[in-house]
Every structure is written in C-alpha cells, then in structure tokens.
Design a protein around this motif. Structure first.
Motif, PDB file in Angstrom:
ATOM      1  N   GLY A 287       0.920  -0.934   0.075  1.00 27.00           N
ATOM      2  CA  GLY A 287       0.059  -0.019   0.132  1.00 27.00           C
ATOM      3  C   GLY A 287       0.714   1.406   0.470  1.00 27.00           C
ATOM      4  O   GLY A 287       0.904   1.847  -1.128  1.00 27.00           O
ATOM      5  N   PRO A 288       1.192   1.885   1.525  1.00 26.07           N
ATOM      6  CA  PRO A 288       2.359   2.924   1.286  1.00 26.07           C
ATOM      7  C   PRO A 288       3.602   2.836   1.031  1.00 26.07           C
ATOM      8  O   PRO A 288       3.230   4.395   0.606  1.00 26.07           O
ATOM      9  CB  PRO A 288       2.182   3.331   2.868  1.00 26.07           C
ATOM     10  CG  PRO A 288       1.973   1.996   3.176  1.00 26.07           C
ATOM     11  CD  PRO A 288       1.006   1.616   2.846  1.00 26.07           C
ATOM     12  N   GLN A 289       4.363   1.859   0.751  1.00 23.75           N
ATOM     13  CA  GLN A 289       4.964   2.272  -0.117  1.00 23.75           C
ATOM     14  C   GLN A 289       5.500   2.003  -1.840  1.00 23.75           C
ATOM     15  O   GLN A 289       6.043   2.047  -2.702  1.00 23.75           O
ATOM     16  CB  GLN A 289       6.452   0.955   0.054  1.00 23.75           C
ATOM     17  CG  GLN A 289       6.392   1.178   2.372  1.00 23.75           C
ATOM     18  CD  GLN A 289       6.993   0.538   3.258  1.00 23.75           C
ATOM     19  OE1 GLN A 289       8.173  -0.046   2.507  1.00 23.75           O
ATOM     20  NE2 GLN A 289       7.019  -0.393   3.918  1.00 23.75           N
ATOM     21  N   ILE A 290       4.459   0.954  -2.070  1.00 21.30           N
ATOM     22  CA  ILE A 290       4.790   0.969  -3.236  1.00 21.30           C
ATOM     23  C   ILE A 290       3.155   1.145  -4.388  1.00 21.30           C
ATOM     24  O   ILE A 290       3.513   2.632  -5.225  1.00 21.30           O
ATOM     25  CB  ILE A 290       4.688  -0.645  -4.329  1.00 21.30           C
ATOM     26  CG1 ILE A 290       6.116  -0.952  -3.278  1.00 21.30           C
ATOM     27  CG2 ILE A 290       4.509  -1.446  -5.571  1.00 21.30           C
ATOM     28  CD1 ILE A 290       6.038  -2.398  -3.130  1.00 21.30           C
ATOM     29  N   LEU A 291       1.976   1.326  -4.015  1.00 23.10           N
ATOM     30  CA  LEU A 291       1.021   1.068  -4.510  1.00 23.10           C
ATOM     31  C   LEU A 291      -0.091   2.989  -4.971  1.00 23.10           C
ATOM     32  O   LEU A 291      -0.449   3.246  -6.002  1.00 23.10           O
ATOM     33  CB  LEU A 291      -0.321   0.476  -4.434  1.00 23.10           C
ATOM     34  CG  LEU A 291      -0.239  -1.228  -4.965  1.00 23.10           C
ATOM     35  CD1 LEU A 291      -1.060  -2.034  -4.401  1.00 23.10           C
ATOM     36  CD2 LEU A 291       0.341  -1.432  -5.941  1.00 23.10           C
ATOM     37  N   VAL A 292       0.453   3.023  -3.647  1.00 22.90           N
ATOM     38  CA  VAL A 292       0.112   4.019  -3.686  1.00 22.90           C
ATOM     39  C   VAL A 292       0.764   5.383  -4.093  1.00 22.90           C
ATOM     40  O   VAL A 292       0.483   6.877  -5.063  1.00 22.90           O
ATOM     41  CB  VAL A 292      -0.029   5.434  -1.699  1.00 22.90           C
ATOM     42  CG1 VAL A 292      -0.566   6.656  -1.441  1.00 22.90           C
ATOM     43  CG2 VAL A 292      -1.241   4.307  -1.440  1.00 22.90           C
ATOM     44  N   PRO A 293       2.385   5.519  -4.269  1.00 24.84           N
ATOM     45  CA  PRO A 293       2.946   6.162  -4.740  1.00 24.84           C
ATOM     46  C   PRO A 293       3.444   6.165  -6.318  1.00 24.84           C
ATOM     47  O   PRO A 293       3.176   7.653  -6.629  1.00 24.84           O
ATOM     48  CB  PRO A 293       5.080   6.149  -4.222  1.00 24.84           C
ATOM     49  CG  PRO A 293       4.051   5.240  -2.806  1.00 24.84           C
ATOM     50  CD  PRO A 293       2.868   4.563  -3.323  1.00 24.84           C
ATOM     51  N   LEU A 294       3.251   4.996  -6.781  1.00 21.72           N
ATOM     52  CA  LEU A 294       2.825   4.418  -8.096  1.00 21.72           C
ATOM     53  C   LEU A 294       1.261   5.575  -8.417  1.00 21.72           C
ATOM     54  O   LEU A 294       1.619   6.134  -9.580  1.00 21.72           O
ATOM     55  CB  LEU A 294       3.491   3.029  -8.956  1.00 21.72           C
ATOM     56  CG  LEU A 294       4.445   2.674  -7.779  1.00 21.72           C
ATOM     57  CD1 LEU A 294       4.077   1.161  -8.473  1.00 21.72           C
ATOM     58  CD2 LEU A 294       5.702   2.979  -8.783  1.00 21.72           C
ATOM     59  N   TRP A 295       0.925   4.871  -7.729  1.00 21.17           N
ATOM     60  CA  TRP A 295      -0.428   5.805  -8.078  1.00 21.17           C
ATOM     61  C   TRP A 295      -0.630   7.426  -8.576  1.00 21.17           C
ATOM     62  O   TRP A 295      -1.150   7.714  -9.355  1.00 21.17           O
ATOM     63  CB  TRP A 295      -2.119   5.421  -7.200  1.00 21.17           C
ATOM     64  CG  TRP A 295      -3.352   5.496  -7.485  1.00 21.17           C
ATOM     65  CD1 TRP A 295      -3.568   6.709  -8.137  1.00 21.17           C
ATOM     66  CD2 TRP A 295      -4.603   4.440  -7.698  1.00 21.17           C
ATOM     67  NE1 TRP A 295      -5.141   6.914  -8.286  1.00 21.17           N
ATOM     68  CE2 TRP A 295      -5.444   5.916  -8.071  1.00 21.17           C
ATOM     69  CE3 TRP A 295      -4.371   3.633  -7.381  1.00 21.17           C
ATOM     70  CZ2 TRP A 295      -6.511   4.833  -8.184  1.00 21.17           C
ATOM     71  CZ3 TRP A 295      -5.519   3.020  -7.894  1.00 21.17           C
ATOM     72  CH2 TRP A 295      -6.401   3.938  -8.136  1.00 21.17           C
ATOM     73  N   LEU A 296      -0.157   7.730  -7.455  1.00 20.71           N
ATOM     74  CA  LEU A 296       0.562   9.167  -7.605  1.00 20.71           C
ATOM     75  C   LEU A 296       1.105   9.979  -8.019  1.00 20.71           C
ATOM     76  O   LEU A 296       1.407  10.955  -8.227  1.00 20.71           O
ATOM     77  CB  LEU A 296       0.871   9.941  -6.148  1.00 20.71           C
ATOM     78  CG  LEU A 296      -0.959   9.691  -5.182  1.00 20.71           C
ATOM     79  CD1 LEU A 296      -0.632  10.388  -3.364  1.00 20.71           C
ATOM     80  CD2 LEU A 296      -1.848  10.332  -5.313  1.00 20.71           C
TER      81      LEU A 296
ATOM     82  N   PRO B 169       8.123   8.647  -7.080  1.00 25.62           N
ATOM     83  CA  PRO B 169       9.139   7.682  -8.216  1.00 25.62           C
ATOM     84  C   PRO B 169       9.400   6.916  -6.579  1.00 25.62           C
ATOM     85  O   PRO B 169       8.875   6.807  -5.222  1.00 25.62           O
ATOM     86  CB  PRO B 169      10.233   8.740  -8.221  1.00 25.62           C
ATOM     87  CG  PRO B 169      10.486   9.928  -7.920  1.00 25.62           C
ATOM     88  CD  PRO B 169       8.642   9.972  -7.821  1.00 25.62           C
ATOM     89  N   LEU B 170       9.629   5.375  -7.345  1.00 29.11           N
ATOM     90  CA  LEU B 170       9.901   3.987  -5.610  1.00 29.11           C
ATOM     91  C   LEU B 170      11.341   5.205  -5.343  1.00 29.11           C
ATOM     92  O   LEU B 170      12.375   5.099  -6.447  1.00 29.11           O
ATOM     93  CB  LEU B 170       9.706   3.214  -6.102  1.00 29.11           C
ATOM     94  CG  LEU B 170       8.364   2.868  -6.487  1.00 29.11           C
ATOM     95  CD1 LEU B 170       8.010   1.333  -6.881  1.00 29.11           C
ATOM     96  CD2 LEU B 170       7.401   3.174  -5.666  1.00 29.11           C
ATOM     97  N   PRO B 171      11.292   4.380  -4.154  1.00 32.92           N
ATOM     98  CA  PRO B 171      13.150   4.868  -3.662  1.00 32.92           C
ATOM     99  C   PRO B 171      13.706   3.996  -4.794  1.00 32.92           C
ATOM    100  O   PRO B 171      14.087   3.092  -5.068  1.00 32.92           O
ATOM    101  CB  PRO B 171      13.359   3.884  -2.573  1.00 32.92           C
ATOM    102  CG  PRO B 171      12.038   4.261  -1.817  1.00 32.92           C
ATOM    103  CD  PRO B 171      10.795   4.120  -3.476  1.00 32.92           C
ATOM    104  N   ALA B 172      15.233   4.266  -5.245  1.00 28.97           N
ATOM    105  CA  ALA B 172      16.225   4.073  -6.385  1.00 28.97           C
ATOM    106  C   ALA B 172      17.477   2.893  -5.842  1.00 28.97           C
ATOM    107  O   ALA B 172      17.148   1.992  -7.024  1.00 28.97           O
ATOM    108  CB  ALA B 172      16.702   5.015  -6.534  1.00 28.97           C
ATOM    109  N   THR B 173      17.564   2.848  -4.643  1.00 34.53           N
ATOM    110  CA  THR B 173      18.756   2.016  -3.944  1.00 34.53           C
ATOM    111  C   THR B 173      17.681   0.878  -2.632  1.00 34.53           C
ATOM    112  O   THR B 173      17.337   1.600  -1.987  1.00 34.53           O
ATOM    113  CB  THR B 173      19.673   2.367  -2.908  1.00 34.53           C
ATOM    114  OG1 THR B 173      19.237   3.744  -2.427  1.00 34.53           O
ATOM    115  CG2 THR B 173      20.354   3.850  -4.396  1.00 34.53           C
TER     116      THR B 173
END
Length: 132
Positions: A65-74, A77-81
């Motif tokens: 939820g808060p670490q993958i789907l919500v950031p992607l939906w909004l 970018p996801l953390p790079a490392t």
C-alpha cells in the motif's frame, strides 16, 4: 492517520484534498482488502495461526500500500536503492503505518474467526432444525 496529516494525501488517490474523503477512501480500501483476506485465508485452526496470518497480511499491505501502490498511483518515484528504500520504510511515519497495518491484520483475522464461528453456528443450527 489524522494525527500525521495523511488523510488529505490518501484523498489525492481520488483527486481530492479533503480529510473526510481521505478517511472514506481508506475505509473503502480497508474493507476491500479485509474481504480479500477473508476469502483467501478462511478459518484458522488455532488462535496462533490466526495471529500469525493477520500479522503477515498486515505487513504485506504495509509494503504494497503506502510503499508501492500509493506512490505509483500518485506518480511519485519509488526509492532507487535498497538503502533509500530502508530509510523510507523505517521513517517515523512509516513505522506508525507498520504498527497500524499489523493491528489491522490481527484485528481482521480475529474478527474473521469470531464471525465465521457465529455465522457457522447459525447455519449449523438451521441444518439441525431442518433435520428435526
């Protein structure tokens, strides 16, 4: 969530800034993933199994939820490392989110067990009455 000011952020999932809309969106999501849990998981054999399964389900949704789907939906970018991911995952707000998701999973699992017992008991009573 209100204390951390997250509800307007959740409301952005549906194009709003309202805390109330954020609350409704979060309740809707919680209802859907609770239903999925009940369909996938089913009745537990023991209380320990229910507690472990609920905890694991909460952790899975804390990541999804808060670490993958919500950031992607909004569109974030996801953390790079891996180091950036860990730093984000264990920030103060995300630790509170983890606690909340674990509590959600455990409570969902326990309530599911109670409801399955109550509903199962009702149906068992109806079957026995039908035979009589």
């Amino acid at each position: 969530m209100k204390w951390q000011g997250v509800l307007p952020f959740v409301a952005k999932l549906v194009g709003s800034d309202s805390e109330f809309i954020g609350y409704l969106v979060h309740l809707g999501i919680a209802a859907i993933i609770g239903l999925i849990f009940g369909l996938i998981y089913g009745p537990a054999q023991t209380l320990g199994v229910a507690l472990r399964s609920g905890t694991l389900y909460g952790i899975i949704w804390w990541v999804l939820g808060p670490q993958i789907l919500v950031p992607l939906w909004l569109g974030f970018p996801l953390p790079a490392t891996p180091a950036a991911w860990i730093q984000n995952a264990f920030s103060a707000s995300m630790v509170w989110s983890l606690i909340g998701h674990i509590l959600y999973g455990v409570i969902s699992s326990l309530l599911g067990q109670i409801l399955q017992g109550v509903v199962g008991g009702l149906f068992l009573g109806l079957k026995e009455r039908a035979r009589a």
